[in-house]
Design a protein around this motif. Structure first.
Motif, PDB file in Angstrom:
ATOM      1  N   ALA A 103      32.273  26.279  30.103  1.00 29.96           N
ATOM      2  CA  ALA A 103      31.068  25.930  30.994  1.00 29.96           C
ATOM      3  C   ALA A 103      30.918  27.117  32.092  1.00 29.96           C
ATOM      4  CB  ALA A 103      31.129  24.368  31.595  1.00 29.96           C
ATOM      5  N   LYS A 104      31.837  28.174  31.923  1.00 29.16           N
ATOM      6  CA  LYS A 104      31.555  29.103  33.067  1.00 29.16           C
ATOM      7  C   LYS A 104      31.229  30.598  32.435  1.00 29.16           C
ATOM      8  CE  LYS A 104      34.643  27.309  36.487  1.00 29.16           C
ATOM      9  NZ  LYS A 104      35.803  27.508  37.421  1.00 29.16           N
ATOM     10  N   GLU A 105      30.612  31.200  33.265  1.00 27.18           N
ATOM     11  CA  GLU A 105      30.285  32.680  32.772  1.00 27.18           C
ATOM     12  C   GLU A 105      31.637  33.608  32.560  1.00 27.18           C
ATOM     13  OE1 GLU A 105      26.430  31.852  32.655  1.00 27.18           O
ATOM     14  OE2 GLU A 105      27.160  34.022  32.625  1.00 27.18           O
ATOM     15  N   ARG A 106      31.360  34.459  31.583  1.00 22.66           N
ATOM     16  CA  ARG A 106      32.347  35.321  31.350  1.00 22.66           C
ATOM     17  C   ARG A 106      32.536  36.221  32.694  1.00 22.66           C
ATOM     18  NH1 ARG A 106      32.628  38.294  25.457  1.00 22.66           N
ATOM     19  NH2 ARG A 106      32.204  36.193  25.201  1.00 22.66           N
ATOM     20  N   GLU A 107      33.808  36.536  33.183  1.00 22.24           N
ATOM     21  CA  GLU A 107      33.913  37.253  34.203  1.00 22.24           C
ATOM     22  C   GLU A 107      34.856  38.225  34.103  1.00 22.24           C
ATOM     23  OE1 GLU A 107      35.869  34.683  37.385  1.00 22.24           O
ATOM     24  OE2 GLU A 107      37.635  34.269  36.264  1.00 22.24           O
ATOM     25  N   PHE A 108      34.786  39.509  35.008  1.00 24.23           N
ATOM     26  CA  PHE A 108      35.511  40.515  35.103  1.00 24.23           C
ATOM     27  C   PHE A 108      37.235  39.975  35.665  1.00 24.23           C
ATOM     28  CE2 PHE A 108      36.946  44.770  35.589  1.00 24.23           C
ATOM     29  CZ  PHE A 108      37.671  45.022  36.708  1.00 24.23           C
ATOM     30  N   VAL A 109      38.083  40.658  34.994  1.00 21.39           N
ATOM     31  CA  VAL A 109      39.608  40.460  35.164  1.00 21.39           C
ATOM     32  C   VAL A 109      40.152  41.616  35.724  1.00 21.39           C
ATOM     33  CG1 VAL A 109      41.827  39.815  34.598  1.00 21.39           C
ATOM     34  CG2 VAL A 109      39.579  38.630  33.546  1.00 21.39           C
ATOM     35  N   CYS A 148      38.893  41.523  25.342  1.00 17.17           N
ATOM     36  CA  CYS A 148      38.921  42.927  25.860  1.00 17.17           C
ATOM     37  C   CYS A 148      37.778  43.607  25.355  1.00 17.17           C
ATOM     38  CB  CYS A 148      40.273  43.693  25.347  1.00 17.17           C
ATOM     39  SG  CYS A 148      40.298  43.811  23.413  1.00 17.17           S
ATOM     40  N   ALA A 149      37.303  44.663  26.082  1.00 14.69           N
ATOM     41  CA  ALA A 149      36.136  45.454  25.965  1.00 14.69           C
ATOM     42  C   ALA A 149      36.429  46.885  26.330  1.00 14.69           C
ATOM     43  CB  ALA A 149      35.186  44.797  26.520  1.00 14.69           C
ATOM     44  N   ALA A 150      35.462  47.767  25.822  1.00 17.21           N
ATOM     45  CA  ALA A 150      35.368  49.059  26.148  1.00 17.21           C
ATOM     46  C   ALA A 150      34.169  49.501  26.582  1.00 17.21           C
ATOM     47  CB  ALA A 150      35.603  49.757  24.673  1.00 17.21           C
ATOM     48  N   SER A 151      34.274  50.406  27.747  1.00 17.50           N
ATOM     49  CA  SER A 151      33.017  50.847  28.333  1.00 17.50           C
ATOM     50  C   SER A 151      33.169  52.359  28.597  1.00 17.50           C
ATOM     51  CB  SER A 151      32.779  50.157  29.773  1.00 17.50           C
ATOM     52  OG  SER A 151      31.884  51.054  30.619  1.00 17.50           O
ATOM     53  N   MET A 193      38.653  50.649  29.305  1.00 15.26           N
ATOM     54  CA  MET A 193      38.956  49.533  28.789  1.00 15.26           C
ATOM     55  C   MET A 193      39.055  48.267  29.883  1.00 15.26           C
ATOM     56  SD  MET A 193      40.846  50.448  25.450  1.00 15.26           S
ATOM     57  CE  MET A 193      40.899  48.833  24.567  1.00 15.26           C
ATOM     58  N   GLY A 194      38.880  46.951  29.504  1.00 16.17           N
ATOM     59  CA  GLY A 194      38.731  46.228  30.364  1.00 16.17           C
ATOM     60  C   GLY A 194      39.186  44.749  29.866  1.00 16.17           C
ATOM     61  N   TRP A 195      39.418  43.682  30.907  1.00 20.54           N
ATOM     62  CA  TRP A 195      39.678  42.354  30.399  1.00 20.54           C
ATOM     63  C   TRP A 195      38.631  41.388  31.048  1.00 20.54           C
ATOM     64  CZ3 TRP A 195      42.877  40.887  26.736  1.00 20.54           C
ATOM     65  CH2 TRP A 195      43.759  41.796  26.049  1.00 20.54           C
ATOM     66  N   PHE A 196      37.953  40.634  30.309  1.00 20.28           N
ATOM     67  CA  PHE A 196      37.027  39.526  30.755  1.00 20.28           C
ATOM     68  C   PHE A 196      37.738  38.194  30.660  1.00 20.28           C
ATOM     69  CE2 PHE A 196      33.337  41.743  32.368  1.00 20.28           C
ATOM     70  CZ  PHE A 196      33.498  43.041  32.202  1.00 20.28           C
ATOM     71  N   ARG A 197      37.334  37.383  30.999  1.00 25.66           N
ATOM     72  CA  ARG A 197      37.650  35.842  30.447  1.00 25.66           C
ATOM     73  C   ARG A 197      36.560  34.855  30.802  1.00 25.66           C
ATOM     74  NH1 ARG A 197      42.273  34.382  35.470  1.00 25.66           N
ATOM     75  NH2 ARG A 197      40.585  34.178  37.151  1.00 25.66           N
ATOM     76  N   SER A 240      30.958  45.008  35.352  1.00 24.75           N
ATOM     77  CA  SER A 240      29.786  44.258  34.726  1.00 24.75           C
ATOM     78  C   SER A 240      29.880  44.202  33.419  1.00 24.75           C
ATOM     79  CB  SER A 240      28.463  44.809  34.897  1.00 24.75           C
ATOM     80  OG  SER A 240      27.538  44.324  34.203  1.00 24.75           O
ATOM     81  N   ARG A 241      29.851  43.010  32.620  1.00 25.66           N
ATOM     82  CA  ARG A 241      30.127  42.717  31.083  1.00 25.66           C
ATOM     83  C   ARG A 241      28.880  43.683  30.437  1.00 25.66           C
ATOM     84  NH1 ARG A 241      28.885  36.483  30.153  1.00 25.66           N
ATOM     85  NH2 ARG A 241      26.770  36.384  31.144  1.00 25.66           N
ATOM     86  N   ALA A 242      27.692  43.865  30.907  1.00 23.79           N
ATOM     87  CA  ALA A 242      26.746  44.492  30.359  1.00 23.79           C
ATOM     88  C   ALA A 242      27.004  46.210  30.113  1.00 23.79           C
ATOM     89  CB  ALA A 242      25.484  44.596  31.356  1.00 23.79           C
ATOM     90  N   ASP A 243      27.978  46.493  30.931  1.00 29.30           N
ATOM     91  CA  ASP A 243      28.055  47.964  30.662  1.00 29.30           C
ATOM     92  C   ASP A 243      29.353  48.093  29.713  1.00 29.30           C
ATOM     93  OD1 ASP A 243      27.824  48.567  34.226  1.00 29.30           O
ATOM     94  OD2 ASP A 243      26.443  48.751  32.556  1.00 29.30           O
ATOM     95  N   PHE A 244      29.628  47.085  28.969  1.00 28.87           N
ATOM     96  CA  PHE A 244      30.863  47.116  28.018  1.00 28.87           C
ATOM     97  C   PHE A 244      30.353  47.276  26.742  1.00 28.87           C
ATOM     98  CE2 PHE A 244      34.920  47.351  30.219  1.00 28.87           C
ATOM     99  CZ  PHE A 244      34.538  47.259  31.471  1.00 28.87           C
TER     100      PHE A 244
END
Length: 126
Positions: free
Chosen positions: A43-49, A100-103, A35-39, A109-113
């Motif tokens: 006007a910005k891309e979603r980024e890994f936290v 939050c997201a799951a992988s 599991m992960g957090w992104f933010r 990479s947000r594409a993997d969640f």
């Protein structure tokens, strides 16, 4: 299907702390998934936290939050897992919507969640 619900966002002054929570439910296998957090700031891309393995034994952080943020999770209930993000020494540049997201594997990479929550707003005033 996995449902993710974030909570804990709010307004805090620079230097302050917040603790975000993410409740994951719907499938028992979530306890074995990363599991992960992104933010995402305006006007910005979603980024890994940060991310954490199913067991909680492996964590990964973006350089911008290392030493200030701590990710953890509680798998005590098999079908309801809770992930946390303790955020200390907050800076105005931490202002964003946090997701939050799951992988199924370790990734930044947000594409993997495969599943995402609706997000919670964190605003840090200077």
């Amino acid at each position: 299907q996995v449902q993710l619900v974030e909570s804990g966002g709010g307004l805090v002054q620079a230097g302050g702390s917040l603790r975000l929570s993410c409740a994951a439910s719907g499938r028992s296998f979530i306890s074995s998934h990363y599991m992960g957090w992104f933010r995402q700031a305006p006007a910005k891309e979603r980024e890994f936290v940060a991310s954490i393995s199913g067991s909680g034994g492996s964590t990964n952080y973006a350089d911008s939050v290392k030493g200030r943020f701590t990710i953890s999770r509680d798998n005590a209930k098999n079908t309801v897992n809770t992930m946390y993000l303790q955020m200390n020494a907050l800076k105005p540049e931490d202002t964003a919507v946090y997701y939050c997201a799951a992988s199924t594997w370790a990734s930044i990479s947000r594409a993997d969640f495969y599943s995402w929550g609706q997000g919670t707003q964190v605003t840090v005033s200077s």
